[in-house]
Design a protein around this motif. Structure first.
Motif, PDB file in Angstrom:
ATOM      1  N   GLN A 174       0.603  -0.857  -0.028  1.00  0.00           N
ATOM      2  CA  GLN A 174       0.215  -0.221  -0.246  1.00  0.00           C
ATOM      3  C   GLN A 174       1.138   0.889   0.021  1.00  0.00           C
ATOM      4  N   ASP A 175       2.207   0.728   0.607  1.00  0.00           N
ATOM      5  CA  ASP A 175       2.899   2.518   0.704  1.00  0.00           C
ATOM      6  C   ASP A 175       3.619   2.369  -0.625  1.00  0.00           C
ATOM      7  N   TYR A 176       3.859   2.035  -1.657  1.00  0.00           N
ATOM      8  CA  TYR A 176       4.410   1.676  -2.731  1.00  0.00           C
ATOM      9  C   TYR A 176       3.332   2.311  -3.977  1.00  0.00           C
ATOM     10  N   ASP A 177       2.478   2.125  -3.092  1.00  0.00           N
ATOM     11  CA  ASP A 177       1.250   2.226  -4.023  1.00  0.00           C
ATOM     12  C   ASP A 177       1.258   0.859  -5.273  1.00  0.00           C
ATOM     13  N   ARG A 178       1.929  -0.314  -4.962  1.00  0.00           N
ATOM     14  CA  ARG A 178       1.417  -1.265  -5.769  1.00  0.00           C
ATOM     15  C   ARG A 178       0.445  -2.187  -5.843  1.00  0.00           C
ATOM     16  N   ILE A 220      -7.816   4.745  -7.528  1.00  0.00           N
ATOM     17  CA  ILE A 220      -7.256   4.372  -6.039  1.00  0.00           C
ATOM     18  C   ILE A 220      -6.262   4.319  -5.770  1.00  0.00           C
ATOM     19  N   LEU A 221      -5.371   3.835  -6.741  1.00  0.00           N
ATOM     20  CA  LEU A 221      -3.893   4.415  -6.602  1.00  0.00           C
ATOM     21  C   LEU A 221      -3.107   5.953  -6.552  1.00  0.00           C
ATOM     22  N   LEU A 273     -13.051  -4.934  -9.520  1.00  0.00           N
ATOM     23  CA  LEU A 273     -11.750  -4.035  -9.947  1.00  0.00           C
ATOM     24  C   LEU A 273     -10.899  -4.229 -10.148  1.00  0.00           C
ATOM     25  N   LEU A 274     -10.750  -5.057 -10.295  1.00  0.00           N
ATOM     26  CA  LEU A 274      -9.735  -5.943 -11.218  1.00  0.00           C
ATOM     27  C   LEU A 274      -9.995  -5.545 -12.647  1.00  0.00           C
ATOM     28  N   PRO A 309      -7.805  -0.636   5.002  1.00  0.00           N
ATOM     29  CA  PRO A 309      -8.243  -0.690   3.504  1.00  0.00           C
ATOM     30  C   PRO A 309      -8.295   0.544   2.222  1.00  0.00           C
ATOM     31  N   ASP A 310      -8.388  -0.244   1.115  1.00  0.00           N
ATOM     32  CA  ASP A 310      -8.568   1.110  -0.007  1.00  0.00           C
ATOM     33  C   ASP A 310      -9.747   1.260  -0.283  1.00  0.00           C
TER      34      ASP A 310
END
Length: 537
Positions: free
Chosen positions: A289-293, A533-534, A523-524, A375-376
């Protein structure tokens, strides 16, 4: 002068004196109690109570592990033991086989889910505890063990012989293609080789055409920190910070970076979490999440940001002790409870929202510390009615699945299998003479109202009304097998499919009912929504 006195009071020599003094007091207290207490005391039990209470005052994760418990502790941490590859549980006074692990002695030797174990070697299980039965099943590699079983449909007990072998519980019990483009990996533990198992699953899914991925960490309690680093390394470049640890002692301060070339830094990725996702699971979810991965989907995670190590003690015992807190790449610690600041009654409070700090991901999204991973995309996990739990614990679901599969051949595939209305009605009929009871939230609320009314001396005024409500609730309860049909069917189908397809059947049986998984797939499939979102747009 005040400062000098404060330093002197906390000098190493002063601290060592306090330790020695209190150890001496404890030893003399224990000696006097043991000698003078009115009844005979068990010295080992009394001492264990003292040690457990002392460590419990620190946090729930700092524990004393006696010599007798070391083997179980090692099994939990390594996922390995000497056995035959069968999972059992107690239903009433019966010990029944609930899962067979693929490729091990139990499967090769003909043991089946639904078998009741009567004896292990010559020991009757009706005469021992479930813990003792589990210990009898395990043993040295290569040693022989025989199981006398009662198999549904067989008139006489059957004796099966096995050789114990090294059993490795998979961290990845299942991976599969959800559709033509989306792969799924279920990760349930972080014991040794967790990173390797996820890597192998990822490579296999990509070979099958996976262009998107769901990594399911729901219910994963964590484990080895380094395996969390290895799993993150599959999706982010070499040399990236994954997690740092900070403790009281400098030699517990570490920074862990990815060490290898990744497998895929571009594949769209959803990480599923829930309230049972803790520790190493939160490192993986938080780092990605921190790396927006990845987009994190589900419920807020557990909130365990503490690191433990084990240290050897005298007489082959061990101490598991919290030595540090861990921090994700953005700098956040997700520990939710502050054990260093207990209330007067000993309870522990969560970090208040006013004290939570904000941090930013690589692309500038705001994330917070002090309370698990948010969660996002927040979802509400399905709440199961208490009838499901009582049907499971009583063994009714298990026994019906056994009788159902004994009369039918395996379905052609998992996805096409579904209990018909006629099948379910047969289960309802089968349950007619079965005793069971359970308590709902409404039952508890009615009980509280009744007790409060008695305390306030006005129970007689509302007694008739409360009895009428209770009668209505009890009458409606008779229909709960029909009211909660969908939930019960889901549990029954999983149990039935496990008989035909083992772990794969049990896991995939729930796919069609899994709302969080459905939202992840959706979502995918929507690239714009995923990227939005990212990008925090």
């Amino acid at each position: 002068m005040a400062v000098i006195l404060l330093v002197a009071a906390n000098s190493p020599s002063e601290r060592y004196f306090e330790i020695a003094k209190n150890l001496d007091i404890f030893a003399t207290l224990f000696k006097e109690v043991n000698a003078l207490y009115v009844d005979e005391v068990d010295p080992g039990k009394l001492m264990r109570t003292g040690m457990d209470a002392m460590l419990a005052s620190l946090d729930p994760y700092t524990n004393y592990i006696s010599e007798d418990e070391v083997e179980n502790f090692r099994t939990v941490n390594t996922g390995q033991y000497g056995g035959i590859g069968a999972v059992t549980r107690q239903i009433g006074k019966r010990t029944v086989v609930t899962m067979i692990m693929e490729g091990f002695a139990a499967q090769r030797g003909g043991l089946k889910i639904g078998d009741e174990v009567l004896k292990i070697d010559q020991v009757e299980l009706a005469r021992v505890t479930s813990e003792e039965a589990g210990a009898l099943m395990k043993g040295q590699l290569g040693t022989a063990v025989s199981l006398t079983i009662k198999r549904p449909g067989e008139s006489e007990p059957i004796t099966l012989s096995f050789k114990r072998e090294k059993i490795k519980v998979n961290n990845v019990p299942h991976f599969a293609m959800l559709n033509e483009e989306t792969g799924y990996i279920q990760l349930t533990d972080f014991t040794p080789d967790a990173g390797k198992e996820v890597k192998n699953a990822l490579v296999s899914l990509k070979e099958k055409g996976a262009k998107k991925l769901v990594l399911d960490l729901r219910g994963n309690p964590g484990g080895l920190l380094m395996e969390a680093v290895n799993i993150c390394n599959l999706f982010i470049p070499k040399g990236k910070l994954v997690v740092s640890t900070k403790g009281k002692m400098p030699d517990h301060n570490f920074s862990y970076e990815t060490l290898n070339a990744p497998i895929d830094t571009e594949i769209p990725l959803v990480v599923l979490i829930d309230r049972g996702s803790a520790s190493a699971s939160e490192i993986v979810a938080g780092t990605l999440q921190d790396y927006d991965r990845a987009v994190v989907v589900g419920e807020k995670s557990y909130g365990k940001g503490l690191v433990q190590i084990s240290r050897p003690l005298s007489y082959k015992a061990q101490l598991k002790v919290t030595t540090a807190k861990y921090y994700t790449p953005s700098g956040r610690c997700i520990q939710v409870l502050d054990y260093s600041r207990r209330r007067e009654d000993g309870s522990v409070s969560s970090v208040p929202d006013s004290l939570k700090k904000s941090f930013k991901t690589t692309k500038g999204r705001v994330v917070y510390d002090g309370g698990g991973i948010d969660p996002d995309l927040l979802t509400v996990n399905q709440t199961y009615h208490p009838i499901i739990q009582v049907l499971f614990e009583s063994g009714y679901l298990f026994d019906y699945a056994t009788s159902f599969t004994a009369k039918r051949s395996a379905p052609t595939d998992i996805k096409s299998f579904q209990l018909t209305d006629a099948d379910y009605n047969a289960f309802v009929q089968w349950m007619k003479d079965k005793p069971y009871d359970y308590t709902t939230n409404l039952d508890e609320d009615l009980h509280r109202i009744k007790e409060q009314a008695k305390r306030e001396k006005n129970y007689d005024d509302i007694k008739v009304m409360l009895e009428k409500i209770e009668s209505t609730v009890n009458e409606k309860r008779k229909n709960d097998l029909l009211v909660y049909k969908d939930q019960i069917k889901q549990a029954l189908e999983a149990d039935i499919l496990s008989r035909y397809f083992l772990e794969k059947g049990y896991v995939e049986a729930g796919f069609k009912y899994d709302e969080e998984l459905a939202k992840s797939i959706e979502l995918l499939a929507k690239t714009d929504s995923y990227n939005k979102i990212l990008m925090n747009n």
